[in-house]
Scaffold this motif. Structure first.
Motif, PDB file in Angstrom:
ATOM      1  N   ALA A  15       0.834  -1.204   0.000  1.00  0.00           N
ATOM      2  CA  ALA A  15       0.000   0.000   0.000  1.00  0.00           C
ATOM      3  C   ALA A  15       0.870   1.257   0.000  1.00  0.00           C
ATOM      4  CB  ALA A  15      -0.937  -0.007   1.202  1.00  0.00           C
ATOM      5  N   ILE A  16       1.927   1.255   0.771  1.00  0.00           N
ATOM      6  CA  ILE A  16       2.849   2.408   0.799  1.00  0.00           C
ATOM      7  C   ILE A  16       3.551   2.562  -0.548  1.00  0.00           C
ATOM      8  CG2 ILE A  16       5.015   3.262   1.813  1.00  0.00           C
ATOM      9  CD1 ILE A  16       2.555   3.670   3.587  1.00  0.00           C
ATOM     10  N   ALA A  17       3.998   1.456  -1.124  1.00  0.00           N
ATOM     11  CA  ALA A  17       4.739   1.503  -2.394  1.00  0.00           C
ATOM     12  C   ALA A  17       3.868   2.021  -3.545  1.00  0.00           C
ATOM     13  CB  ALA A  17       5.278   0.114  -2.733  1.00  0.00           C
ATOM     14  N   THR A  18       2.581   1.784  -3.476  1.00  0.00           N
ATOM     15  CA  THR A  18       1.696   2.186  -4.578  1.00  0.00           C
ATOM     16  C   THR A  18       0.945   3.481  -4.302  1.00  0.00           C
ATOM     17  OG1 THR A  18      -0.118   0.834  -3.710  1.00  0.00           O
ATOM     18  CG2 THR A  18       1.359  -0.206  -5.332  1.00  0.00           C
ATOM     19  N   ALA A  19       1.159   4.095  -3.152  1.00  0.00           N
ATOM     20  CA  ALA A  19       0.353   5.250  -2.741  1.00  0.00           C
ATOM     21  C   ALA A  19       0.407   6.405  -3.734  1.00  0.00           C
ATOM     22  CB  ALA A  19       0.777   5.724  -1.350  1.00  0.00           C
ATOM     23  N   LEU A  20       1.593   6.827  -4.145  1.00  0.00           N
ATOM     24  CA  LEU A  20       1.696   7.989  -5.030  1.00  0.00           C
ATOM     25  C   LEU A  20       1.119   7.720  -6.422  1.00  0.00           C
ATOM     26  CD1 LEU A  20       2.546  10.910  -5.397  1.00  0.00           C
ATOM     27  CD2 LEU A  20       4.826  10.084  -6.023  1.00  0.00           C
ATOM     28  N   PRO A  21       1.510   6.615  -7.096  1.00  0.00           N
ATOM     29  CA  PRO A  21       0.892   6.367  -8.406  1.00  0.00           C
ATOM     30  C   PRO A  21      -0.626   6.213  -8.335  1.00  0.00           C
ATOM     31  CG  PRO A  21       2.749   4.878  -8.072  1.00  0.00           C
ATOM     32  CD  PRO A  21       2.546   5.635  -6.802  1.00  0.00           C
ATOM     33  N   VAL A  22      -1.115   5.559  -7.301  1.00  0.00           N
ATOM     34  CA  VAL A  22      -2.564   5.376  -7.162  1.00  0.00           C
ATOM     35  C   VAL A  22      -3.240   6.732  -6.954  1.00  0.00           C
ATOM     36  CG1 VAL A  22      -4.380   4.443  -5.661  1.00  0.00           C
ATOM     37  CG2 VAL A  22      -2.498   3.000  -6.405  1.00  0.00           C
ATOM     38  N   PHE A  23      -2.651   7.587  -6.134  1.00  0.00           N
ATOM     39  CA  PHE A  23      -3.217   8.918  -5.912  1.00  0.00           C
ATOM     40  C   PHE A  23      -3.304   9.693  -7.227  1.00  0.00           C
ATOM     41  CE2 PHE A  23      -2.605  13.474  -5.290  1.00  0.00           C
ATOM     42  CZ  PHE A  23      -3.739  13.770  -4.552  1.00  0.00           C
ATOM     43  N   VAL A  24      -2.226   9.690  -8.012  1.00  0.00           N
ATOM     44  CA  VAL A  24      -2.209  10.422  -9.282  1.00  0.00           C
ATOM     45  C   VAL A  24      -3.293   9.900 -10.223  1.00  0.00           C
ATOM     46  CG1 VAL A  24      -0.839  10.863 -11.374  1.00  0.00           C
ATOM     47  CG2 VAL A  24       0.214  11.110  -9.122  1.00  0.00           C
ATOM     48  N   VAL A  25      -3.400   8.576 -10.361  1.00  0.00           N
ATOM     49  CA  VAL A  25      -4.386   7.982 -11.266  1.00  0.00           C
ATOM     50  C   VAL A  25      -5.811   8.240 -10.777  1.00  0.00           C
ATOM     51  CG1 VAL A  25      -5.269   5.793 -12.169  1.00  0.00           C
ATOM     52  CG2 VAL A  25      -2.820   6.251 -12.198  1.00  0.00           C
ATOM     53  N   VAL A  26      -6.060   8.066  -9.498  1.00  0.00           N
ATOM     54  CA  VAL A  26      -7.414   8.241  -8.969  1.00  0.00           C
ATOM     55  C   VAL A  26      -7.827   9.710  -9.017  1.00  0.00           C
ATOM     56  CG1 VAL A  26      -8.817   8.081  -6.862  1.00  0.00           C
ATOM     57  CG2 VAL A  26      -7.391   6.165  -7.557  1.00  0.00           C
ATOM     58  N   PHE A  27      -6.944  10.622  -8.608  1.00  0.00           N
ATOM     59  CA  PHE A  27      -7.297  12.044  -8.601  1.00  0.00           C
ATOM     60  C   PHE A  27      -7.530  12.558 -10.022  1.00  0.00           C
ATOM     61  CE2 PHE A  27      -6.354  16.592  -8.552  1.00  0.00           C
ATOM     62  CZ  PHE A  27      -7.277  17.015  -7.605  1.00  0.00           C
ATOM     63  N   SER A  28      -6.620  12.225 -10.951  1.00  0.00           N
ATOM     64  CA  SER A  28      -6.805  12.677 -12.333  1.00  0.00           C
ATOM     65  C   SER A  28      -8.044  12.036 -12.956  1.00  0.00           C
ATOM     66  CB  SER A  28      -5.561  12.398 -13.177  1.00  0.00           C
ATOM     67  OG  SER A  28      -5.269  11.013 -13.212  1.00  0.00           O
ATOM     68  N   GLY A  29      -8.326  10.789 -12.610  1.00  0.00           N
ATOM     69  CA  GLY A  29      -9.535  10.123 -13.099  1.00  0.00           C
ATOM     70  C   GLY A  29     -10.795  10.791 -12.577  1.00  0.00           C
ATOM     71  N   ALA A  30     -10.773  11.206 -11.322  1.00  0.00           N
ATOM     72  CA  ALA A  30     -11.930  11.902 -10.746  1.00  0.00           C
ATOM     73  C   ALA A  30     -12.159  13.235 -11.456  1.00  0.00           C
ATOM     74  CB  ALA A  30     -11.723  12.117  -9.246  1.00  0.00           C
ATOM     75  N   SER A 122      -3.189  12.786 -20.101  1.00  0.00           N
ATOM     76  CA  SER A 122      -1.787  12.348 -20.187  1.00  0.00           C
ATOM     77  C   SER A 122      -1.193  12.133 -18.794  1.00  0.00           C
ATOM     78  CB  SER A 122      -0.949  13.344 -21.002  1.00  0.00           C
ATOM     79  OG  SER A 122      -0.737  14.541 -20.297  1.00  0.00           O
ATOM     80  N   ILE A 123      -1.639  12.913 -17.813  1.00  0.00           N
ATOM     81  CA  ILE A 123      -1.223  12.674 -16.423  1.00  0.00           C
ATOM     82  C   ILE A 123      -1.825  11.360 -15.945  1.00  0.00           C
ATOM     83  CG2 ILE A 123      -1.485  13.488 -14.038  1.00  0.00           C
ATOM     84  CD1 ILE A 123      -1.348  16.377 -15.227  1.00  0.00           C
ATOM     85  N   HIS A 124      -3.096  11.145 -16.265  1.00  0.00           N
ATOM     86  CA  HIS A 124      -3.816   9.942 -15.837  1.00  0.00           C
ATOM     87  C   HIS A 124      -3.172   8.661 -16.372  1.00  0.00           C
ATOM     88  CE1 HIS A 124      -7.279   7.686 -14.451  1.00  0.00           C
ATOM     89  NE2 HIS A 124      -7.445   7.169 -15.649  1.00  0.00           N
ATOM     90  N   ASP A 125      -2.761   8.666 -17.633  1.00  0.00           N
ATOM     91  CA  ASP A 125      -2.171   7.440 -18.195  1.00  0.00           C
ATOM     92  C   ASP A 125      -0.650   7.391 -18.067  1.00  0.00           C
ATOM     93  OD1 ASP A 125      -1.043   8.908 -20.305  1.00  0.00           O
ATOM     94  OD2 ASP A 125      -2.414   8.141 -21.821  1.00  0.00           O
ATOM     95  N   GLY A 126      -0.047   8.413 -17.453  1.00  0.00           N
ATOM     96  CA  GLY A 126       1.388   8.407 -17.186  1.00  0.00           C
ATOM     97  C   GLY A 126       2.241   8.966 -18.300  1.00  0.00           C
ATOM     98  N   SER A 127       1.702   9.164 -19.487  1.00  0.00           N
ATOM     99  CA  SER A 127       2.517   9.626 -20.614  1.00  0.00           C
ATOM    100  C   SER A 127       3.007  11.061 -20.432  1.00  0.00           C
ATOM    101  CB  SER A 127       1.755   9.486 -21.932  1.00  0.00           C
ATOM    102  OG  SER A 127       0.580  10.256 -21.918  1.00  0.00           O
ATOM    103  N   PHE A 128       2.393  11.835 -19.543  1.00  0.00           N
ATOM    104  CA  PHE A 128       2.858  13.193 -19.233  1.00  0.00           C
ATOM    105  C   PHE A 128       4.276  13.139 -18.670  1.00  0.00           C
ATOM    106  CE2 PHE A 128       3.476  16.456 -15.959  1.00  0.00           C
ATOM    107  CZ  PHE A 128       3.296  17.606 -16.701  1.00  0.00           C
ATOM    108  N   PHE A 129       4.550  12.152 -17.843  1.00  0.00           N
ATOM    109  CA  PHE A 129       5.844  12.029 -17.179  1.00  0.00           C
ATOM    110  C   PHE A 129       6.889  11.433 -18.117  1.00  0.00           C
ATOM    111  CE2 PHE A 129       2.398  11.538 -14.097  1.00  0.00           C
ATOM    112  CZ  PHE A 129       2.606  12.669 -13.334  1.00  0.00           C
ATOM    113  N   HIS A 130       6.520  10.380 -18.815  1.00  0.00           N
ATOM    114  CA  HIS A 130       7.385   9.713 -19.789  1.00  0.00           C
ATOM    115  C   HIS A 130       6.551   8.609 -20.429  1.00  0.00           C
ATOM    116  CE1 HIS A 130      10.635   7.199 -21.422  1.00  0.00           C
ATOM    117  NE2 HIS A 130      11.366   8.300 -21.391  1.00  0.00           N
ATOM    118  N   GLU A 131       6.804   8.306 -21.690  1.00  0.00           N
ATOM    119  CA  GLU A 131       6.021   7.275 -22.380  1.00  0.00           C
ATOM    120  C   GLU A 131       6.106   5.911 -21.692  1.00  0.00           C
ATOM    121  OE1 GLU A 131       3.695   6.793 -24.814  1.00  0.00           O
ATOM    122  OE2 GLU A 131       3.578   8.954 -24.657  1.00  0.00           O
TER     123      GLU A 131
END
Length: 165
Positions: A15-30, A122-131
């Protein structure tokens, strides 16, 4: 080590290891869920007068180039054209996230606005950061989340199963 203790450790650290990516995906999805409701995210689609394209693509480009604030100087600056016959318009989407809505019959500019939904996607699918983020961060995060789910289910039901047994 007992199974319950091991499951708690796996659950906690995963849960700790996935916290940041999950937050980014969930928040951008919302935020994306609201894109049709909030014009700041994606401009509302206007309505033109015709339902058949009476303009050539070159005419549409010339019309888009008249809007200096958008910065379209040629086809290289255009990301895509979105033709909506039912709405009677063409959306000219610039590479810099601006959108110009043009009446497909008269050529009148119906709206000029920033379109933030593409950036948020692009933030939601991660491509904003890098492909490769979607393959090397988000996909492993999804796999680890399956483990978090499985250990969570185990930890939830373990006391009930233990009571019965």
């Amino acid at each position: 080590m007992r199974a319950v203790v091991l499951n708690r450790k796996i659950h906690r650290w995963a849960a700790i290891a996935t916290a940041l990516p999950v937050f980014v995906v969930v928040f951008s999805g919302a935020v994306l869920l609201m894109k049709k409701e909030v014009a700041w995210i994606q401009p509302a689609t206007k309505k033109g007068v015709g339902h058949e394209l009476a303009l050539s693509f070159d005419e549409i480009l010339r019309i888009a180039m008249t809007v200096k604030a958008v910065g379209i100087y040629g086809w290289a600056d255009v990301d895509r054209l979105d033709v909506r016959p039912g709405k009677g318009l063409v959306k000219v989407r610039a590479r810099n996230h601006w959108e110009i809505q043009v009446d497909m019959k008269t050529g009148e500019i119906l709206q000029v606005a920033v379109r933030r939904s593409d950036l948020i996607e692009s933030i939601h699918d991660g491509s904003f950061f890098h492909e490769q983020v979607k393959f090397w961060v988000l996909f492993p995060t999804a796999i680890v989340l399956v483990g978090v789910w499985a250990t969570g289910v185990y930890l939830f039901f373990f006391p009930y199963v233990k009571k019965r047994g």
